[in-house]
Structure formats: C-alpha cells, structure tokens
Write an enzyme that holds these catalytic residues in place. Structure first.
Site, PDB file in Angstrom:
ATOM      1  N   CYS A 152       0.835  -1.204   0.000  1.00  0.00           N
ATOM      2  CA  CYS A 152       0.000   0.000   0.000  1.00  0.00           C
ATOM      3  C   CYS A 152       0.871   1.256   0.000  1.00  0.00           C
ATOM      4  O   CYS A 152       1.566   1.510  -0.974  1.00  0.00           O
ATOM      5  CB  CYS A 152      -0.999  -0.042   1.158  1.00  0.00           C
ATOM      6  N   HIS A 188      -3.731  -5.320   0.429  1.00  0.00           N
ATOM      7  CA  HIS A 188      -3.254  -5.677   1.772  1.00  0.00           C
ATOM      8  C   HIS A 188      -3.347  -7.187   2.014  1.00  0.00           C
ATOM      9  O   HIS A 188      -4.282  -7.664   2.664  1.00  0.00           O
ATOM     10  CB  HIS A 188      -4.071  -4.935   2.835  1.00  0.00           C
ATOM     11  N   GLU A 240      -1.722  -8.873   4.107  1.00  0.00           N
ATOM     12  CA  GLU A 240      -1.651  -9.165   5.554  1.00  0.00           C
ATOM     13  C   GLU A 240      -3.034  -9.134   6.200  1.00  0.00           C
ATOM     14  O   GLU A 240      -3.224  -9.750   7.262  1.00  0.00           O
ATOM     15  CB  GLU A 240      -0.678  -8.195   6.244  1.00  0.00           C
TER      16      GLU A 240
END
Ligand SMILES: [Mn+2]
Length: 238
Positions: free
Chosen positions: A112, A215, A217
């Site tokens: 990001c 993202h 994660e």
C-alpha cells in the site's frame, strides 16, 4: 533466522490508553504474517534518516507498510485539496531506509503506502487522490467501511512475476487506498492492475524489490492461502 525490519508508524497525538504518551506501532497483521513465514521480525521506529544505514545493516530485508499519504513534494507537486494525512518524519526515514536497502542489495517489500514509497523513491509519481485525478476510475479502491479482510476488486495480470505462483490468476483483492502510482519509476515493471487500470503490483526482480497496492496481511486473516505471498517474499531473502 532471516531478519526482516518493518518500518513502523507512530501516533502523533497523545492517547489516554498509553498514559498520554506518544506511541510507536505497527499493525499485528504484518508481523504475524512474516513470523508465520519463518522470519524474525524487528520493528524499526521512525527515527533520524541518519540511522537508516545502521538499521538496514541489522536486518536481511525491509518491509514498508501502509499508512499516510506520501508528501507530494517528493515527486515535485504541492498537495491537492483531496490529499490525506502526510507525515514528513515517516517519509524521510522510509526513503532513507529504502535507499540503504537497495544500496545493500537487500530485498524490499512494499504494501500500500509502502508500494507508493518505493515508486516515488525510485523516481515515479503518484495520483494524490484517485477520485479527483484519475479519469478512468470505475472501481471502488477505498472499500471502507467493508471489512479489511474482504476481497472487493479483481486483478488484471500484466506479466508473470514473483506473484504468479502464489496469487491465483482469478484472485480478487481488498483495497484501501485513495492514492496510486501515476508514472511508474523507470526501473520498475508493472505486474498487475485493477480492471480500471490502477497500478496494483510492480517489481524489480533483479534487485528483489516487490510491491503490492492491496493488503495481503489483512486478506490472510480469512484466507489461509494468502500467507503464500509472505512465504514467497521470505524465500527471496538470503
Ligand atoms: Mn485497489
């Protein structure tokens, strides 16, 4: 163990939860993903750029995470009215870390904001705000208030890359950005866009520089297969 330094963020307002102290932090999703990939994770607190070389010398790879907008004077612009929060101290430290990691030949992963830092650090530019600056916008790239782990838009792959073995071709991703790459830095190669042409992944395999706008994660909280992205990055570390 392979040591990964992840550049941290900081709370710039006093918070009663922490006795009104200022706080260095990074979201646990990043550290959990890299720990599960077998790495020893170290959080690098926002510090003087003069310390970047010593921080990079102490790790085997660098991760740049999400957060504030990149200050636009790094790519020669003043802020447009639609820009979000900027943080000059974070910018200065992360650009120094990036330069040192590249100089030292250590792998870098940007997620990001981290992807945007890589692009600007290598000479590219950004859209400060997609909604007001990107004429072809046809996809919602800031999916809030939809939850973080929900994939909301598809990818259009531009070539085979480090992501090919670990992200299914038909995979959809989450999206929490109002900025994006405008001109990709000359040394970087486009890996994927969204269906409306926004840059979603790029890399420089020779220098082991990798970047995704989404993202993973957060996606891995509900899709175990997404962990493969972090496993693949850790596998790149010597
Ligand atoms: Mn997106």
């Amino acid at each position: 163990m392979k040591k990964i330094g992840i550049a941290g963020n900081h709370a710039i307002h006093p918070n009663p939860k922490f006795g009104s102290n200022y706080v260095n932090y990074i979201q646990k999703n990043y550290t959990a993903a890299m720990t599960e990939a077998g790495a020893l994770v170290m959080i690098l607190p926002i510090s003087s750029p003069d310390l970047a070389a010593d921080y990079i010398a102490s790790v085997d790879a660098l991760v740049l995470a999400g957060g504030q907008d990149v200050t636009p004077d790094y790519y020669g612009e003043e802020p447009t009215p639609a820009i979000g929060e900027i943080d000059r101290s974070r910018d200065a430290f992360e650009f120094a870390l990036l330069a040192e990691a590249i100089r030292a030949g250590k792998p870098v992963l940007g997620i990001c904001r981290g992807a945007q830092v890589i692009n600007v650090g290598l000479g590219g530019t950004l859209y400060q705000d997609l909604a007001t600056q990107y004429g072809q916008l046809a996809v919602k790239h800031d999916q809030y208030p939809t939850k973080w782990s929900t994939p909301t838009h598809r990818l259009v792959w531009q070539r085979d890359s480090w992501l090919t073995p670990v992200v299914p071709a038909e995979a959809w991703v989450n999206s929490f950005h109002h900025q994006a790459v405008k001109e990709l830095a000359p040394s970087l190669t486009l890996d994927a866009t969204s269906s409306d042409g926004v840059v979603e992944a790029f890399s420089d395999e020779a220098r082991r520089i990798y970047a995704v706008q989404w993202h993973p994660e957060m996606l891995r909280m509900t899709d175990d297969a997404v962990q493969a992205v972090f496993d693949a990055f850790v596998a790149k570390i010597e």
